[in-house]
Enzyme design. Structure first.
Site, PDB file in Angstrom:
ATOM      1  N   GLY A  12       0.836  -1.208   0.000  1.00  0.00           N
ATOM      2  CA  GLY A  12       0.000   0.000   0.000  1.00  0.00           C
ATOM      3  C   GLY A  12       0.864   1.249   0.000  1.00  0.00           C
ATOM      4  O   GLY A  12       0.538   2.254   0.636  1.00  0.00           O
ATOM      5  N   ASP A  62      -2.188  -7.415  -5.656  1.00  0.00           N
ATOM      6  CA  ASP A  62      -3.263  -7.340  -4.662  1.00  0.00           C
ATOM      7  C   ASP A  62      -2.851  -8.255  -3.506  1.00  0.00           C
ATOM      8  O   ASP A  62      -2.685  -9.472  -3.699  1.00  0.00           O
ATOM      9  CB  ASP A  62      -4.554  -7.829  -5.331  1.00  0.00           C
ATOM     10  CG  ASP A  62      -5.736  -7.904  -4.371  1.00  0.00           C
ATOM     11  OD1 ASP A  62      -5.528  -7.826  -3.137  1.00  0.00           O
ATOM     12  OD2 ASP A  62      -6.868  -8.061  -4.868  1.00  0.00           O
ATOM     13  N   VAL A  63      -2.671  -7.687  -2.313  1.00  0.00           N
ATOM     14  CA  VAL A  63      -2.155  -8.485  -1.193  1.00  0.00           C
ATOM     15  C   VAL A  63      -3.103  -9.617  -0.779  1.00  0.00           C
ATOM     16  O   VAL A  63      -2.685 -10.542  -0.074  1.00  0.00           O
ATOM     17  CB  VAL A  63      -1.825  -7.615   0.046  1.00  0.00           C
ATOM     18  CG1 VAL A  63      -0.697  -6.638  -0.252  1.00  0.00           C
ATOM     19  CG2 VAL A  63      -3.065  -6.882   0.573  1.00  0.00           C
ATOM     20  N   TYR A 153     -13.774  -2.884   9.804  1.00  0.00           N
ATOM     21  CA  TYR A 153     -12.399  -2.360   9.951  1.00  0.00           C
ATOM     22  C   TYR A 153     -11.877  -2.592  11.371  1.00  0.00           C
ATOM     23  O   TYR A 153     -10.724  -2.983  11.552  1.00  0.00           O
ATOM     24  CB  TYR A 153     -12.439  -0.875   9.613  1.00  0.00           C
ATOM     25  CG  TYR A 153     -11.112  -0.157   9.580  1.00  0.00           C
ATOM     26  CD1 TYR A 153     -10.245  -0.299   8.496  1.00  0.00           C
ATOM     27  CD2 TYR A 153     -10.741   0.711  10.606  1.00  0.00           C
ATOM     28  CE1 TYR A 153      -9.040   0.392   8.448  1.00  0.00           C
ATOM     29  CE2 TYR A 153      -9.544   1.407  10.569  1.00  0.00           C
ATOM     30  CZ  TYR A 153      -8.702   1.249   9.484  1.00  0.00           C
ATOM     31  OH  TYR A 153      -7.508   1.943   9.435  1.00  0.00           O
ATOM     32  N   LYS A 157      -8.647  -4.723  12.350  1.00  0.00           N
ATOM     33  CA  LYS A 157      -7.494  -4.108  13.027  1.00  0.00           C
ATOM     34  C   LYS A 157      -7.240  -4.734  14.398  1.00  0.00           C
ATOM     35  O   LYS A 157      -6.092  -4.758  14.864  1.00  0.00           O
ATOM     36  CB  LYS A 157      -7.689  -2.596  13.123  1.00  0.00           C
ATOM     37  CG  LYS A 157      -7.634  -1.880  11.757  1.00  0.00           C
ATOM     38  CD  LYS A 157      -6.379  -2.233  10.970  1.00  0.00           C
ATOM     39  CE  LYS A 157      -6.018  -1.207   9.908  1.00  0.00           C
ATOM     40  NZ  LYS A 157      -4.870  -1.602   9.082  1.00  0.00           N
TER      41      LYS A 157
HETATM   42  N1  LIG Z   1      -5.007   7.420   7.851  1.00  0.00           N
HETATM   43  C1  LIG Z   1      -5.324   7.083   9.073  1.00  0.00           C
HETATM   44  O1  LIG Z   1      -5.833   7.905   9.858  1.00  0.00           O
HETATM   45  C2  LIG Z   1      -5.065   5.686   9.580  1.00  0.00           C
HETATM   46  C3  LIG Z   1      -5.311   5.433  10.931  1.00  0.00           C
HETATM   47  C4  LIG Z   1      -5.085   4.145  11.420  1.00  0.00           C
HETATM   48  C5  LIG Z   1      -4.621   3.150  10.587  1.00  0.00           C
HETATM   49  N2  LIG Z   1      -4.395   3.419   9.272  1.00  0.00           N
HETATM   50  C6  LIG Z   1      -3.919   2.305   8.450  1.00  0.00           C
HETATM   51  O2  LIG Z   1      -2.702   2.686   7.828  1.00  0.00           O
HETATM   52  C7  LIG Z   1      -2.605   2.020   6.553  1.00  0.00           C
HETATM   53  C8  LIG Z   1      -2.352   3.069   5.468  1.00  0.00           C
HETATM   54  O3  LIG Z   1      -3.438   3.995   5.462  1.00  0.00           O
HETATM   55  P1  LIG Z   1      -3.452   5.342   4.605  1.00  0.00           P
HETATM   56  O4  LIG Z   1      -4.194   6.327   5.418  1.00  0.00           O
HETATM   57  O5  LIG Z   1      -2.098   5.652   4.082  1.00  0.00           O
HETATM   58  O6  LIG Z   1      -4.438   4.856   3.423  1.00  0.00           O
HETATM   59  P2  LIG Z   1      -4.510   5.244   1.869  1.00  0.00           P
HETATM   60  O7  LIG Z   1      -5.891   4.907   1.456  1.00  0.00           O
HETATM   61  O8  LIG Z   1      -4.010   6.625   1.621  1.00  0.00           O
HETATM   62  O9  LIG Z   1      -3.466   4.218   1.213  1.00  0.00           O
HETATM   63  C9  LIG Z   1      -3.693   2.839   1.242  1.00  0.00           C
HETATM   64  C10 LIG Z   1      -2.989   2.215   0.048  1.00  0.00           C
HETATM   65  O10 LIG Z   1      -3.232   0.792   0.101  1.00  0.00           O
HETATM   66  C11 LIG Z   1      -3.450   0.357  -1.232  1.00  0.00           C
HETATM   67  N3  LIG Z   1      -4.213  -0.894  -1.251  1.00  0.00           N
HETATM   68  C12 LIG Z   1      -5.529  -1.062  -0.952  1.00  0.00           C
HETATM   69  N4  LIG Z   1      -5.888  -2.344  -1.137  1.00  0.00           N
HETATM   70  C13 LIG Z   1      -4.782  -3.012  -1.559  1.00  0.00           C
HETATM   71  C14 LIG Z   1      -4.535  -4.352  -1.907  1.00  0.00           C
HETATM   72  N5  LIG Z   1      -5.503  -5.277  -1.877  1.00  0.00           N
HETATM   73  N6  LIG Z   1      -3.275  -4.699  -2.298  1.00  0.00           N
HETATM   74  C15 LIG Z   1      -2.283  -3.765  -2.357  1.00  0.00           C
HETATM   75  N7  LIG Z   1      -2.470  -2.454  -2.029  1.00  0.00           N
HETATM   76  C16 LIG Z   1      -3.703  -2.087  -1.636  1.00  0.00           C
HETATM   77  C17 LIG Z   1      -4.236   1.504  -1.875  1.00  0.00           C
HETATM   78  O11 LIG Z   1      -4.195   1.431  -3.291  1.00  0.00           O
HETATM   79  C18 LIG Z   1      -3.509   2.724  -1.289  1.00  0.00           C
HETATM   80  O12 LIG Z   1      -2.447   3.155  -2.114  1.00  0.00           O
HETATM   81  C19 LIG Z   1      -3.901   1.244   6.370  1.00  0.00           C
HETATM   82  O13 LIG Z   1      -3.710  -0.090   6.790  1.00  0.00           O
HETATM   83  C20 LIG Z   1      -4.853   1.952   7.313  1.00  0.00           C
HETATM   84  O14 LIG Z   1      -5.907   1.102   7.713  1.00  0.00           O
HETATM   85  C21 LIG Z   1      -4.614   4.667   8.746  1.00  0.00           C
END
Ligand SMILES: NC(=O)c1ccc[n+]([C@@H]2O[C@H](COP(=O)([O-])OP(=O)(O)OC[C@H]3O[C@@H](n4cnc5c(N)ncnc54)[C@H](O)[C@@H]3O)[C@@H](O)[C@H]2O)c1
Length: 252
Positions: A12, A62-63, A153, A157
């Protein structure tokens, strides 16, 4: 083995937290596989790492797809070096209250976060146990503690936390540490999407979130990249099975 010769995979990583983590690990001396759904979407991150003197490759997969994961990891091992660091960061949200949540939205979220982390970790641990060194960092969330509209979610998590602790028990004997980070509000496309869903401007949404955060601001992707860098460092070899809440204040 020196850090300079090690290969890290960040899933990601085309944007948001994953992009910041990829850049940070590259500046820490790792060759970085920038993994995301669409390989061309990773080009900017790879370009930035290379312009800063680092080494990176874009890998589209795709993971949650077992065959794509094995083929992708084999390609990374051949093109960049055998991977010993894995950051399971890929994620999606499909928020809705329970009575409106579709089975497909439940499955999508569980598949990306949990099945994805499982498939990636199982494939990478083969290289880690062989190298007798490794690091896995999993992205959890404060939503693991419960969050209205996020049954899928928060279940995923919370699952990531149990997965992390079990892998720490199983892989410790190979000198592999496994830890999780549970971020609070981080300004990325994911939180921008939530703002859109609730009908708020992103700036106003961030201000409202910041007013509830003890340090008085929302998080940035680099706040998380810094913690990944710590977990992955040689000096953190005695830290395993932990979940660090990175939320600008305490969480239960
Ligand atoms: N932003 C927040 O506030 C926040 C808070 C807690 C946890 N997180 C976690 O941090 C991680 C990153 O979040 P972010 O905010 O950067 O999200 P984001 O949506 O900006 O980026 C997520 C990336 O994951 C990629 N992705 C989605 N499904 C995929 C798959 N099946 N295979 C490969 N890639 C895939 C997307 O294309 C995207 O580029 C996530 O796991 C999210 O749940 C984010």
């Amino acid at each position: 083995m020196t850090t300079a010769r090690r290969t890290a995979i960040v899933t990601g990583a085309a944007r948001g937290i994953g992009a910041a983590v990829a850049a940070r690990l590259a500046s820490d001396g790792f060759a970085v596989a920038v993994v995301d759904l669409d390989e061309s979407a990773c080009a900017n991150v790879v370009g930035e790492i290379e312009s800063a003197g680092g080494t990176a490759r874009a890998v589209g997969l795709d993971v949650s797809d077992e065959e794509a994961v094995s083929a992708g990891i084999e390609r990374i091992a051949n093109e960049l070096g055998e991977p010993t660091v894995l950051v399971n960061n890929a994620g999606v949200i499909r928020d809705n209250l329970l009575f409106k949540m579709t089975t497909s939205d439940w499955d999508t979220v569980l598949n990306v976060h949990l099945r994805g982390a499982f498939l990636m970790s199982r494939a990478v641990q083969a290289y880690q146990s062989k190298a007798k060194w490794g690091r896995i960092v999993n992205l959890s969330s404060v939503s693991a503690l419960g969050n209205r509209g996020q049954a899928n979610y928060s279940a995923a998590k919370a699952g990531v936390q149990g997965f992390t602790k079990t892998l720490a028990l199983e892989l410790g004997r190979f000198n592999v540490t496994v830890n999780a980070i549970a971020p609070g509000f981080i300004a990325t496309d994911m939180t921008a999407e939530t703002a859109r869903r609730v009908g708020m401007e992103f700036e106003a949404f961030k201000e409202a979130a910041a007013s509830q955060i003890p340090v008085g601001r929302v998080g940035e992707p680099d706040d998380i990249a810094h913690v990944v860098s710590f977990y992955v460092s040689d000096g953190a070899g005695f830290v395993s099975g932990q979940v660090l809440y990175v939320a600008g204040g305490p969480k239960d």
